[in-house]
Design a protein around this motif. Sequence first.
Motif, PDB file in Angstrom:
ATOM      1  N   THR A 169       0.825  -1.209   0.000  1.00  0.00           N
ATOM      2  CA  THR A 169       0.000   0.000   0.000  1.00  0.00           C
ATOM      3  C   THR A 169       0.861   1.261   0.000  1.00  0.00           C
ATOM      4  N   GLY A 170       1.843   1.302   0.898  1.00  0.00           N
ATOM      5  CA  GLY A 170       2.685   2.483   1.007  1.00  0.00           C
ATOM      6  C   GLY A 170       3.564   2.708  -0.206  1.00  0.00           C
ATOM      7  N   TRP A 171       4.138   1.634  -0.713  1.00  0.00           N
ATOM      8  CA  TRP A 171       5.037   1.759  -1.867  1.00  0.00           C
ATOM      9  C   TRP A 171       4.254   2.140  -3.115  1.00  0.00           C
ATOM     10  N   PHE A 172       3.087   1.547  -3.299  1.00  0.00           N
ATOM     11  CA  PHE A 172       2.242   1.944  -4.434  1.00  0.00           C
ATOM     12  C   PHE A 172       1.893   3.421  -4.352  1.00  0.00           C
ATOM     13  N   ARG A 173       1.544   3.888  -3.167  1.00  0.00           N
ATOM     14  CA  ARG A 173       1.164   5.292  -3.002  1.00  0.00           C
ATOM     15  C   ARG A 173       2.321   6.208  -3.381  1.00  0.00           C
ATOM     16  N   THR A 174       3.534   5.848  -2.954  1.00  0.00           N
ATOM     17  CA  THR A 174       4.703   6.665  -3.265  1.00  0.00           C
ATOM     18  C   THR A 174       4.951   6.744  -4.768  1.00  0.00           C
ATOM     19  N   VAL A 175       4.924   5.592  -5.437  1.00  0.00           N
ATOM     20  CA  VAL A 175       5.188   5.559  -6.882  1.00  0.00           C
ATOM     21  C   VAL A 175       4.091   6.290  -7.653  1.00  0.00           C
ATOM     22  N   ILE A 176       2.844   6.120  -7.222  1.00  0.00           N
ATOM     23  CA  ILE A 176       1.732   6.802  -7.902  1.00  0.00           C
ATOM     24  C   ILE A 176       1.881   8.318  -7.785  1.00  0.00           C
ATOM     25  N   ASN A 177       2.213   8.799  -6.586  1.00  0.00           N
ATOM     26  CA  ASN A 177       2.392  10.239  -6.387  1.00  0.00           C
ATOM     27  C   ASN A 177       3.535  10.775  -7.237  1.00  0.00           C
ATOM     28  N   GLU A 178       4.638  10.028  -7.338  1.00  0.00           N
ATOM     29  CA  GLU A 178       5.758  10.456  -8.169  1.00  0.00           C
ATOM     30  C   GLU A 178       5.357  10.533  -9.641  1.00  0.00           C
ATOM     31  N   SER A 179       4.592   9.539 -10.077  1.00  0.00           N
ATOM     32  CA  SER A 179       4.166   9.522 -11.482  1.00  0.00           C
ATOM     33  C   SER A 179       3.217  10.665 -11.794  1.00  0.00           C
ATOM     34  N   MET A 180       2.244  10.906 -10.912  1.00  0.00           N
ATOM     35  CA  MET A 180       1.220  11.910 -11.193  1.00  0.00           C
ATOM     36  C   MET A 180       1.730  13.335 -11.062  1.00  0.00           C
ATOM     37  N   THR A 181       2.853  13.516 -10.386  1.00  0.00           N
ATOM     38  CA  THR A 181       3.430  14.861 -10.268  1.00  0.00           C
ATOM     39  C   THR A 181       4.432  15.157 -11.382  1.00  0.00           C
ATOM     40  N   GLY A 182       4.531  14.249 -12.364  1.00  0.00           N
ATOM     41  CA  GLY A 182       5.365  14.510 -13.529  1.00  0.00           C
ATOM     42  C   GLY A 182       6.846  14.322 -13.332  1.00  0.00           C
ATOM     43  N   LEU A 183       7.247  13.528 -12.359  1.00  0.00           N
ATOM     44  CA  LEU A 183       8.671  13.336 -12.096  1.00  0.00           C
ATOM     45  C   LEU A 183       9.309  12.333 -13.053  1.00  0.00           C
ATOM     46  N   TYR A 184       8.511  11.501 -13.684  1.00  0.00           N
ATOM     47  CA  TYR A 184       9.059  10.447 -14.531  1.00  0.00           C
ATOM     48  C   TYR A 184       9.215  10.906 -15.975  1.00  0.00           C
ATOM     49  N   SER A 185      10.214  10.348 -16.643  1.00  0.00           N
ATOM     50  CA  SER A 185      10.489  10.646 -18.056  1.00  0.00           C
ATOM     51  C   SER A 185      10.373   9.354 -18.856  1.00  0.00           C
ATOM     52  N   SER A 186      10.596   9.445 -20.159  1.00  0.00           N
ATOM     53  CA  SER A 186      10.538   8.251 -20.999  1.00  0.00           C
ATOM     54  C   SER A 186      11.639   7.260 -20.633  1.00  0.00           C
ATOM     55  N   GLN A 187      12.794   7.768 -20.187  1.00  0.00           N
ATOM     56  CA  GLN A 187      13.866   6.865 -19.752  1.00  0.00           C
ATOM     57  C   GLN A 187      13.455   6.116 -18.487  1.00  0.00           C
ATOM     58  N   MET A 188      12.763   6.800 -17.590  1.00  0.00           N
ATOM     59  CA  MET A 188      12.261   6.145 -16.382  1.00  0.00           C
ATOM     60  C   MET A 188      11.244   5.070 -16.748  1.00  0.00           C
ATOM     61  N   ASP A 189      10.443   5.361 -17.762  1.00  0.00           N
ATOM     62  CA  ASP A 189       9.464   4.381 -18.230  1.00  0.00           C
ATOM     63  C   ASP A 189      10.177   3.135 -18.756  1.00  0.00           C
ATOM     64  N   ARG A 190      11.271   3.326 -19.481  1.00  0.00           N
ATOM     65  CA  ARG A 190      12.038   2.170 -19.972  1.00  0.00           C
ATOM     66  C   ARG A 190      12.652   1.391 -18.813  1.00  0.00           C
ATOM     67  N   SER A 191      13.066   2.095 -17.781  1.00  0.00           N
ATOM     68  CA  SER A 191      13.623   1.416 -16.605  1.00  0.00           C
ATOM     69  C   SER A 191      12.559   0.558 -15.924  1.00  0.00           C
ATOM     70  N   PHE A 192      11.335   1.102 -15.840  1.00  0.00           N
ATOM     71  CA  PHE A 192      10.245   0.320 -15.253  1.00  0.00           C
ATOM     72  C   PHE A 192       9.962  -0.929 -16.087  1.00  0.00           C
ATOM     73  N   ARG A 193       9.996  -0.794 -17.388  1.00  0.00           N
ATOM     74  CA  ARG A 193       9.740  -1.950 -18.255  1.00  0.00           C
ATOM     75  C   ARG A 193      10.806  -3.024 -18.064  1.00  0.00           C
ATOM     76  N   GLN A 194      12.054  -2.590 -17.999  1.00  0.00           N
ATOM     77  CA  GLN A 194      13.125  -3.550 -17.783  1.00  0.00           C
ATOM     78  C   GLN A 194      13.001  -4.212 -16.412  1.00  0.00           C
ATOM     79  N   GLY A 195      12.666  -3.418 -15.403  1.00  0.00           N
ATOM     80  CA  GLY A 195      12.515  -3.971 -14.059  1.00  0.00           C
ATOM     81  C   GLY A 195      11.392  -4.994 -13.981  1.00  0.00           C
ATOM     82  N   MET A 196      10.252  -4.674 -14.609  1.00  0.00           N
ATOM     83  CA  MET A 196       9.123  -5.608 -14.581  1.00  0.00           C
ATOM     84  C   MET A 196       9.459  -6.858 -15.378  1.00  0.00           C
TER      85      MET A 196
END
Length: 292
Positions: free
Chosen positions: A62-89
């Motif tokens: 719950t806590g970790w999801f909330r943190t990642v969601i807040n980071e995403s919705m505040t525009g902190l992520y870029s396309s490179q971060m998106d690629r990092s998430f894809r590789q991680g998953m």
Amino acid sequence: MSTHEHYYVPAQSGWPIVGAIGLFLIAFGAGHYVAQIDTYGHGGWGIYVLLAGIATILYMITGWFRTVINESMTGLYSSQMDRSFRQGMSWFIFSEVMFFGAFFGALFFIRMFSVPWLGGEFHLTSTHEFLWPNFVAEWPLTKTPKGDTTQAMPWHGLPLYNTIILLTSSVTLHFAHVALEKGKRSALKAWLAATILLGLGFLYLQAHEYIHAYTELGLTLESGVYGNTFFMLTGFHGMHVTIGTIFLITLFFRILKGHFTPDQHFAFQAGSWYWHFVDVVWLCLFVFVYVL
């Protein structure tokens, strides 16, 4: 002149250590729970440690999801971060493939080598005198070392219903993904809600299957190697279905809040990858644990 893309580096997080503590409590509590059942006939305090571990993991998720969601919705992520998430998953799902591969490997070795060896095949002397009376080298082993007789779980009935449910859930989730890519929010909500209900239905029927196994078939964790492998494989899969359902529920509430666009929705895609992986694992379970 080249430009550099912004890459967000998150601050140090305490959630990994919280998750590690939760996993430790689950392993410690589950081990003592099983040991205390064997010794005293009840789970004792081990069940409370197990439940505390599960609660800790849910708190971490719950806590970790909330943190990642807040980071995403505040525009902190870029396309490179998106690629990092894809590789991680991708690597996470690969690790899960290896996890289940180890258990399927153990099942294969027991069925194809250990049991035949104990029955005297491969030019080996029969070891009946070291086992139990009337030992028969066949799978599943329905006679336990204690001399109790159990029954194998048939493939028809609840296992077949759950197979149909999970296959259907993959179809509904695919339709939800297509609806998201086409910007059809109403269809997206309906298809995703259907997928969640199917996941909950699977867990409900699996609980009934376990009750049936214990009360009517005599199939328990104490039912020798067959009972151990059956509950180990199906139990871990049930845990993954539970995690996947929680993942989908989280996505559903995010959709209700207006999150995700046809172009930016990797969190939904990650949940879809995970759910389809869980479905594939169940198909392997259904064939190698129930049918064969």
